[in-house]
Design an enzyme around this catalytic site. Sequence first.
Site, mmCIF file in Angstrom:
data_model
loop_
_atom_site.group_PDB
_atom_site.id
_atom_site.type_symbol
_atom_site.label_atom_id
_atom_site.label_comp_id
_atom_site.label_asym_id
_atom_site.label_seq_id
_atom_site.Cartn_x
_atom_site.Cartn_y
_atom_site.Cartn_z
ATOM 1 N N GLU A 173 -4.028 7.466 -5.340
ATOM 2 C CA GLU A 173 -3.995 6.836 -6.852
ATOM 3 C C GLU A 173 -5.587 7.222 -7.311
ATOM 4 O O GLU A 173 -6.279 7.453 -6.645
ATOM 5 C CB GLU A 173 -4.302 5.397 -6.424
ATOM 6 C CG GLU A 173 -2.766 4.750 -5.955
ATOM 7 C CD GLU A 173 -2.764 3.273 -5.792
ATOM 8 O OE1 GLU A 173 -3.843 2.643 -6.207
ATOM 9 O OE2 GLU A 173 -1.709 2.552 -5.291
ATOM 10 N N ARG A 223 0.873 -1.112 -0.136
ATOM 11 C CA ARG A 223 -0.054 -0.137 -0.070
ATOM 12 C C ARG A 223 0.847 1.291 0.140
ATOM 13 O O ARG A 223 1.984 1.268 0.691
ATOM 14 C CB ARG A 223 -0.732 -0.011 1.154
ATOM 15 C CG ARG A 223 -2.121 -0.754 1.019
ATOM 16 C CD ARG A 223 -3.198 -0.241 -0.013
ATOM 17 N NE ARG A 223 -4.163 -1.207 -0.407
ATOM 18 C CZ ARG A 223 -4.335 -2.154 -1.157
ATOM 19 N NH1 ARG A 223 -3.233 -2.500 -1.996
ATOM 20 N NH2 ARG A 223 -5.356 -2.679 -1.248
ATOM 21 N N HIS A 275 -0.520 -0.116 -9.795
ATOM 22 C CA HIS A 275 -1.262 -0.773 -9.035
ATOM 23 C C HIS A 275 -1.668 -2.005 -9.857
ATOM 24 O O HIS A 275 -2.766 -2.613 -9.894
ATOM 25 C CB HIS A 275 -2.442 -0.165 -8.300
ATOM 26 C CG HIS A 275 -3.044 -0.857 -7.072
ATOM 27 N ND1 HIS A 275 -3.585 0.014 -6.032
ATOM 28 C CD2 HIS A 275 -3.018 -2.222 -6.637
ATOM 29 C CE1 HIS A 275 -3.799 -1.118 -5.036
ATOM 30 N NE2 HIS A 275 -3.653 -2.314 -5.367
HETATM 31 N N1 LIG Z 1 -0.275 -4.395 -5.310
HETATM 32 C C1 LIG Z 1 -1.410 -5.185 -5.236
HETATM 33 O O1 LIG Z 1 -2.178 -5.193 -6.321
HETATM 34 C C2 LIG Z 1 -1.726 -5.897 -4.047
HETATM 35 C C3 LIG Z 1 -2.214 -7.333 -4.183
HETATM 36 C C4 LIG Z 1 -2.515 -8.032 -3.143
HETATM 37 C C5 LIG Z 1 -2.362 -7.576 -1.748
HETATM 38 N N2 LIG Z 1 -1.918 -6.375 -1.589
HETATM 39 C C6 LIG Z 1 -1.763 -5.649 -0.253
HETATM 40 O O2 LIG Z 1 -0.687 -6.442 0.254
HETATM 41 C C7 LIG Z 1 -0.707 -6.464 1.731
HETATM 42 C C8 LIG Z 1 -0.648 -8.173 2.293
HETATM 43 O O3 LIG Z 1 -1.345 -8.757 1.874
HETATM 44 P P1 LIG Z 1 -1.507 -10.340 2.294
HETATM 45 O O4 LIG Z 1 -2.582 -11.058 1.579
HETATM 46 O O5 LIG Z 1 -0.036 -10.610 2.307
HETATM 47 O O6 LIG Z 1 -2.058 -9.957 3.718
HETATM 48 P P2 LIG Z 1 -1.774 -10.820 5.046
HETATM 49 O O7 LIG Z 1 -2.821 -10.479 6.103
HETATM 50 O O8 LIG Z 1 -1.488 -12.239 4.700
HETATM 51 O O9 LIG Z 1 -0.425 -10.536 5.755
HETATM 52 C C9 LIG Z 1 0.007 -9.209 6.265
HETATM 53 C C10 LIG Z 1 0.923 -9.402 7.343
HETATM 54 O O10 LIG Z 1 1.297 -8.426 7.629
HETATM 55 C C11 LIG Z 1 1.601 -8.401 9.175
HETATM 56 N N3 LIG Z 1 1.670 -7.082 9.678
HETATM 57 C C12 LIG Z 1 0.673 -6.177 10.185
HETATM 58 N N4 LIG Z 1 1.307 -5.211 10.543
HETATM 59 C C13 LIG Z 1 2.730 -5.088 10.878
HETATM 60 C C14 LIG Z 1 3.554 -4.358 11.186
HETATM 61 N N5 LIG Z 1 3.476 -3.256 11.983
HETATM 62 N N6 LIG Z 1 4.866 -4.904 10.917
HETATM 63 C C15 LIG Z 1 5.242 -6.083 10.616
HETATM 64 N N7 LIG Z 1 4.220 -6.989 10.073
HETATM 65 C C16 LIG Z 1 2.847 -6.483 10.097
HETATM 66 C C17 LIG Z 1 0.593 -9.213 9.658
HETATM 67 O O11 LIG Z 1 1.092 -9.896 10.745
HETATM 68 C C18 LIG Z 1 0.501 -10.125 8.672
HETATM 69 O O12 LIG Z 1 1.157 -11.170 8.580
HETATM 70 C C19 LIG Z 1 -2.316 -5.807 2.003
HETATM 71 O O13 LIG Z 1 -2.175 -4.402 2.360
HETATM 72 C C20 LIG Z 1 -2.754 -5.710 0.555
HETATM 73 O O14 LIG Z 1 -3.804 -5.070 0.444
HETATM 74 C C21 LIG Z 1 -1.601 -5.490 -2.767
HETATM 75 O O1 LIG Z 2 -5.442 -5.506 -2.116
HETATM 76 C C1 LIG Z 2 -5.576 -5.808 -3.341
HETATM 77 O O2 LIG Z 2 -6.122 -7.114 -3.221
HETATM 78 C C2 LIG Z 2 -4.780 -5.378 -4.112
HETATM 79 O O3 LIG Z 2 -4.474 -4.084 -3.915
HETATM 80 C C3 LIG Z 2 -5.462 -5.399 -5.287
HETATM 81 O O4 LIG Z 2 -6.459 -4.441 -5.865
HETATM 82 P P1 LIG Z 2 -7.191 -4.372 -7.053
HETATM 83 O O5 LIG Z 2 -8.151 -5.291 -6.857
HETATM 84 O O6 LIG Z 2 -7.880 -3.114 -7.242
HETATM 85 O O7 LIG Z 2 -6.185 -4.711 -8.226
#
Ligand SMILES: NC(=O)c1ccc[n+]([C@@H]2O[C@H](COP(=O)([O-])OP(=O)(O)OC[C@H]3O[C@@H](n4cnc5c(N)ncnc54)[C@H](O)[C@@H]3O)[C@@H](O)[C@H]2O)c1
Ligand SMILES: O=C(O)[C@H](O)COP(=O)(O)O
Length: 540
Positions: free
Chosen positions: A262, A233, A280
């Site tokens: 964004e 994020r 993204h």
């Molecule tokens: N770029 C994209 O398109 C995209 C796609 C999918 C997910 N994401 C983002 O990626 C992130 C992670 O997703 P995920 O599925 O692995 O989530 P998840 O919940 O499996 O993992 C998140 C981890 O972060 C840890 N965490 C929380 N606070 C913390 C801190 N202060 N310090 C260290 N660790 C901490 C938690 O303990 C957890 O293990 C989310 O924010 C999600 O929105 C982005």
């Molecule tokens: O949190 C998520 O799952 C990712 O940021 C993906 O976002 P999107 O579905 O808008 O691609």
Amino acid sequence: MARIIVLDPIAQEGLDMLAAAPGIEYEVRTGLKGAALRSALAEFDGAICRSGVTINGEALEGNKRLKAIARAGVGTDNIDKNVATRLGIVVMNTPTGNTLSTAEHTFTLLLALSRRVAEAHMTLCGGKWDRKTYMGSQVADKTLGIVGLGRIGQEVAKRANAFQMKVMGYDPFLSSEQAQKLGIQRVDKVADMFPHIDYLTVHTPLTPETTDLIDSAAIEKLKPGCRLINCARGGIYNEAALVEGLKSGKLGGVALDVFVEEPNTTSPLLKMPNVLCTPHLGASTEEAQQQVALEAVQLLINYFSTGEVRHAVNMASVDPATLQAMKGYLDLAWRLGLLMAEWQPSGAAGCHITYRGEVTKRNTKLLTSAFCAGLLEKALDEEVNIVNAEVLLRERGIVLTEESRPDMGAFSSSMSVEVKTGNKIHVASGTLFGNNMPRLIRLDDSRLEAYIDGNLFVFTHNDVPGIIGAVGTIFGKHSVNIGHMTVGRAVPGGTAVGVLNLDTVPPKAAIDEVLSHPSITSARVIPMPPAGKLPSWLGW
Ligand SMILES: NC(=O)c1ccc[n+]([C@@H]2O[C@H](COP(=O)([O-])OP(=O)(O)OC[C@H]3O[C@@H](n4cnc5c(N)ncnc54)[C@H](O)[C@@H]3O)[C@@H](O)[C@H]2O)c1
Ligand SMILES: O=C(O)[C@H](O)COP(=O)(O)O
């Protein structure tokens, strides 16, 4: 018919599934914001979104219809979950559907940043064959630091190991055993890895703790030339600090898939060397999109057809089997709440719920929510359900506590609610006969065995002979049929309670006549739902 609004583009497979679902109709309305979003949301029972739309408090304000939001993806930071919870709207996500695609995208950025792939490509497209400027860096034998080792962080760690990188990591929920299994050197705090790492990637949600996690002070402590990647994020890295770090040469490169604002086409980072940005795209693969769309649609179909709540981010998840198995207890808890709302005078300061016997093995948190929903249902001019009831209760300053006692009392299972008002405590206890017959087994100090449905007539009296006959005669005179009658007391000759189930609501004259009896101290009608009628939020 449940109406679903699709607020962001989702895979066609998801739309096809919505079209085929019985009892569901849907509309795609993307690009909505402000007043247009608010009025659109008010026309639908459910919504599906990705990260594009911002469902803030204003968008939900005054919404009396929306029941569920499914996020086709992971992050729900674009949804005001506090407001959703308050309005009784369940928010669910699809936590695993895009894990691999995002981990792969992270690694794509890490490798492409190391070899300056995008910059070299742009130069070549501009007609320049430059083999000198774009000297890269090998990743093997380098150290990658990972903050956040949940689903995506762990997949990134596996890929880093395969590329012969050394991996260090921090996550408050990562055990030493799991870290060892994943080939990760676990550190106690993020800063412990700063002097050692050549790459840093973050995979946490954006929270107050992770906002600006990497700021100028943190960048100062990094090994010179460290490259930073963010596919989680925008805002976990302070963007101004990144610009400074690149300018000073402290940072070797920055790769971002996500931004504070964004869409973003104006960040100063976009014009800097050693920077690689994507709009993204972490979850933007055919596979991930198909998966999250199907999962999100299924969440809503299940919710509207069976009441199942899975992957909820603002309440405990409840599967249909649990709901089915707990139907009778949920009904009991809700009815005790409805009863107590009428039985105790207003001004409750606290509620204490005690579960005894076999019921303690079940999801008592859900039962507590059901009780709260019943307690508030009639008092509030808004939807009250198991999503928001506890929040609404606490908002009114009512302290809610719960205890479980596995030992059985007189019944194999029972739940007892105490409502404190001023210096008085009112008590109602209930149990379940069979699977679906809630019974009241105590009201204040009196033990009894009463039905909790239909028109209850509850009266308190001194425990003297002739009361039952007198009340029966009065109702007979007013042609009110008594379906069931029970009386209870704490001790013989003390105060007693009578609970009648009347076939019709008694006229005021009948109640006044009952009240005029010298040994009857109070009497009131408490309307309860008919037997078998379940709360509407259960969806049955
Ligand atoms: N770029 C994209 O398109 C995209 C796609 C999918 C997910 N994401 C983002 O990626 C992130 C992670 O997703 P995920 O599925 O692995 O989530 P998840 O919940 O499996 O993992 C998140 C981890 O972060 C840890 N965490 C929380 N606070 C913390 C801190 N202060 N310090 C260290 N660790 C901490 C938690 O303990 C957890 O293990 C989310 O924010 C999600 O929105 C982005
Ligand atoms: O949190 C998520 O799952 C990712 O940021 C993906 O976002 P999107 O579905 O808008 O691609």
